[in-house]
Motif scaffolding. Structure first.
Motif, PDB file in Angstrom:
ATOM      1  N   GLU A   1       6.885 -37.878 -41.014  1.00  0.00           N
ATOM      2  CA  GLU A   1       7.710 -38.670 -41.924  1.00  0.00           C
ATOM      3  C   GLU A   1       6.887 -39.768 -42.586  1.00  0.00           C
ATOM      4  N   GLN A   2       5.947 -40.338 -41.844  1.00  0.00           N
ATOM      5  CA  GLN A   2       5.082 -41.361 -42.428  1.00  0.00           C
ATOM      6  C   GLN A   2       4.201 -40.759 -43.519  1.00  0.00           C
ATOM      7  N   ILE A   3       3.663 -39.586 -43.262  1.00  0.00           N
ATOM      8  CA  ILE A   3       2.832 -38.914 -44.260  1.00  0.00           C
ATOM      9  C   ILE A   3       3.649 -38.601 -45.507  1.00  0.00           C
ATOM     10  N   LEU A   4       4.870 -38.142 -45.296  1.00  0.00           N
ATOM     11  CA  LEU A   4       5.752 -37.833 -46.422  1.00  0.00           C
ATOM     12  C   LEU A   4       6.052 -39.096 -47.239  1.00  0.00           C
ATOM     13  N   GLY A   5       6.296 -40.205 -46.542  1.00  0.00           N
ATOM     14  CA  GLY A   5       6.530 -41.474 -47.224  1.00  0.00           C
ATOM     15  C   GLY A   5       5.305 -41.949 -48.000  1.00  0.00           C
ATOM     16  N   GLU A   6       4.112 -41.734 -47.429  1.00  0.00           N
ATOM     17  CA  GLU A   6       2.883 -42.113 -48.132  1.00  0.00           C
ATOM     18  C   GLU A   6       2.695 -41.269 -49.389  1.00  0.00           C
ATOM     19  N   ARG A   7       3.023 -39.983 -49.302  1.00  0.00           N
ATOM     20  CA  ARG A   7       2.903 -39.112 -50.480  1.00  0.00           C
ATOM     21  C   ARG A   7       3.863 -39.560 -51.583  1.00  0.00           C
ATOM     22  N   LEU A   8       5.075 -39.969 -51.193  1.00  0.00           N
ATOM     23  CA  LEU A   8       6.040 -40.481 -52.173  1.00  0.00           C
ATOM     24  C   LEU A   8       5.504 -41.764 -52.805  1.00  0.00           C
ATOM     25  N   ALA A   9       4.948 -42.651 -51.988  1.00  0.00           N
ATOM     26  CA  ALA A   9       4.425 -43.918 -52.496  1.00  0.00           C
ATOM     27  C   ALA A   9       3.249 -43.706 -53.452  1.00  0.00           C
ATOM     28  N   ARG A  10       2.428 -42.699 -53.200  1.00  0.00           N
ATOM     29  CA  ARG A  10       1.291 -42.415 -54.079  1.00  0.00           C
ATOM     30  C   ARG A  10       1.708 -41.672 -55.341  1.00  0.00           C
ATOM     31  N   GLY A  11       2.934 -41.182 -55.376  1.00  0.00           N
ATOM     32  CA  GLY A  11       3.417 -40.465 -56.552  1.00  0.00           C
ATOM     33  C   GLY A  11       3.086 -38.983 -56.545  1.00  0.00           C
ATOM     34  N   GLU A  12       2.686 -38.456 -55.400  1.00  0.00           N
ATOM     35  CA  GLU A  12       2.367 -37.037 -55.314  1.00  0.00           C
ATOM     36  C   GLU A  12       3.623 -36.174 -55.359  1.00  0.00           C
ATOM     37  N   ILE A  13       4.727 -36.716 -54.862  1.00  0.00           N
ATOM     38  CA  ILE A  13       6.007 -35.997 -54.901  1.00  0.00           C
ATOM     39  C   ILE A  13       7.059 -36.944 -55.451  1.00  0.00           C
ATOM     40  N   ASP A  14       8.138 -36.383 -55.994  1.00  0.00           N
ATOM     41  CA  ASP A  14       9.208 -37.234 -56.503  1.00  0.00           C
ATOM     42  C   ASP A  14      10.248 -37.460 -55.398  1.00  0.00           C
ATOM     43  N   GLU A  15      11.253 -38.264 -55.729  1.00  0.00           N
ATOM     44  CA  GLU A  15      12.249 -38.638 -54.719  1.00  0.00           C
ATOM     45  C   GLU A  15      13.077 -37.440 -54.261  1.00  0.00           C
ATOM     46  N   GLU A  16      13.388 -36.537 -55.144  1.00  0.00           N
ATOM     47  CA  GLU A  16      14.154 -35.343 -54.767  1.00  0.00           C
ATOM     48  C   GLU A  16      13.363 -34.483 -53.770  1.00  0.00           C
ATOM     49  N   GLU A  17      12.087 -34.277 -54.064  1.00  0.00           N
ATOM     50  CA  GLU A  17      11.221 -33.505 -53.162  1.00  0.00           C
ATOM     51  C   GLU A  17      11.107 -34.205 -51.810  1.00  0.00           C
TER      52      GLU A  17
ATOM     53  N   ARG B   1      14.346 -33.659 -49.828  1.00  0.00           N
ATOM     54  CA  ARG B   1      14.435 -32.268 -49.376  1.00  0.00           C
ATOM     55  C   ARG B   1      13.498 -32.015 -48.182  1.00  0.00           C
ATOM     56  N   ARG B   2      12.280 -32.490 -48.295  1.00  0.00           N
ATOM     57  CA  ARG B   2      11.327 -32.272 -47.198  1.00  0.00           C
ATOM     58  C   ARG B   2      11.681 -33.100 -45.965  1.00  0.00           C
ATOM     59  N   LEU B   3      12.205 -34.293 -46.179  1.00  0.00           N
ATOM     60  CA  LEU B   3      12.614 -35.139 -45.053  1.00  0.00           C
ATOM     61  C   LEU B   3      13.754 -34.471 -44.288  1.00  0.00           C
ATOM     62  N   ALA B   4      14.718 -33.869 -45.005  1.00  0.00           N
ATOM     63  CA  ALA B   4      15.821 -33.173 -44.355  1.00  0.00           C
ATOM     64  C   ALA B   4      15.299 -31.955 -43.591  1.00  0.00           C
ATOM     65  N   ALA B   5      14.309 -31.271 -44.150  1.00  0.00           N
ATOM     66  CA  ALA B   5      13.747 -30.122 -43.440  1.00  0.00           C
ATOM     67  C   ALA B   5      13.009 -30.580 -42.181  1.00  0.00           C
ATOM     68  N   LEU B   6      12.337 -31.701 -42.243  1.00  0.00           N
ATOM     69  CA  LEU B   6      11.631 -32.201 -41.070  1.00  0.00           C
ATOM     70  C   LEU B   6      12.603 -32.601 -39.962  1.00  0.00           C
ATOM     71  N   ARG B   7      13.700 -33.188 -40.351  1.00  0.00           N
ATOM     72  CA  ARG B   7      14.665 -33.648 -39.370  1.00  0.00           C
ATOM     73  C   ARG B   7      15.609 -32.545 -38.903  1.00  0.00           C
ATOM     74  N   GLY B   8      15.414 -31.375 -39.386  1.00  0.00           N
ATOM     75  CA  GLY B   8      16.195 -30.219 -38.916  1.00  0.00           C
ATOM     76  C   GLY B   8      17.565 -30.121 -39.533  1.00  0.00           C
ATOM     77  N   GLY B   9      17.722 -30.550 -40.753  1.00  0.00           N
ATOM     78  CA  GLY B   9      18.994 -30.387 -41.438  1.00  0.00           C
ATOM     79  C   GLY B   9      19.931 -31.551 -41.252  1.00  0.00           C
ATOM     80  N   GLU B  10      19.487 -32.637 -40.606  1.00  0.00           N
ATOM     81  CA  GLU B  10      20.329 -33.828 -40.513  1.00  0.00           C
ATOM     82  C   GLU B  10      20.468 -34.428 -41.896  1.00  0.00           C
ATOM     83  N   SER B  11      21.164 -35.455 -42.076  1.00  0.00           N
ATOM     84  CA  SER B  11      21.376 -36.154 -43.354  1.00  0.00           C
ATOM     85  C   SER B  11      22.136 -35.287 -44.305  1.00  0.00           C
TER      86      SER B  11
END
Length: 88
Positions: A59-75, A78-88
């Protein structure tokens, strides 16, 4: 009785004494420099050691990628929900 060969030291005696002092101080300075370099390297290695990553590392890596602009908020969501196993 101490000075059997004249009153003082010859030219070679002065040369040997001067060379000995130069070698002594050179060796002493080299040892001090090596000690400081070794301590500095140990400090650098300690600072470079990564912190232990807990279960939130992905999740930290995913947040860093968002902060660097490598992925957008929608991506990100989506990836955060997949990491957490469908929660949220």
């Amino acid at each position: 009785m101490m000075f059997w060969y004249g009153n003082g030291m010859s030219g070679w005696g002065w040369f040997a004494m001067a060379a000995g002092m130069i070698l002594f101080w050179g060796l002493l300075i080299a040892v001090v420099v090596l000690i400081f370099r070794t301590l500095d390297r140990a400090t650098e290695r300690h600072a470079e050691r990564p912190a232990r990553q807990g279960p939130t590392a992905p999740e930290q890596i995913l947040g860093e990628r968002l902060a660097r602009g490598e992925i957008d908020e929608e991506e990100y969501r989506r990836r955060l929900a997949a990491l957490r196993g469908g929660e949220s």
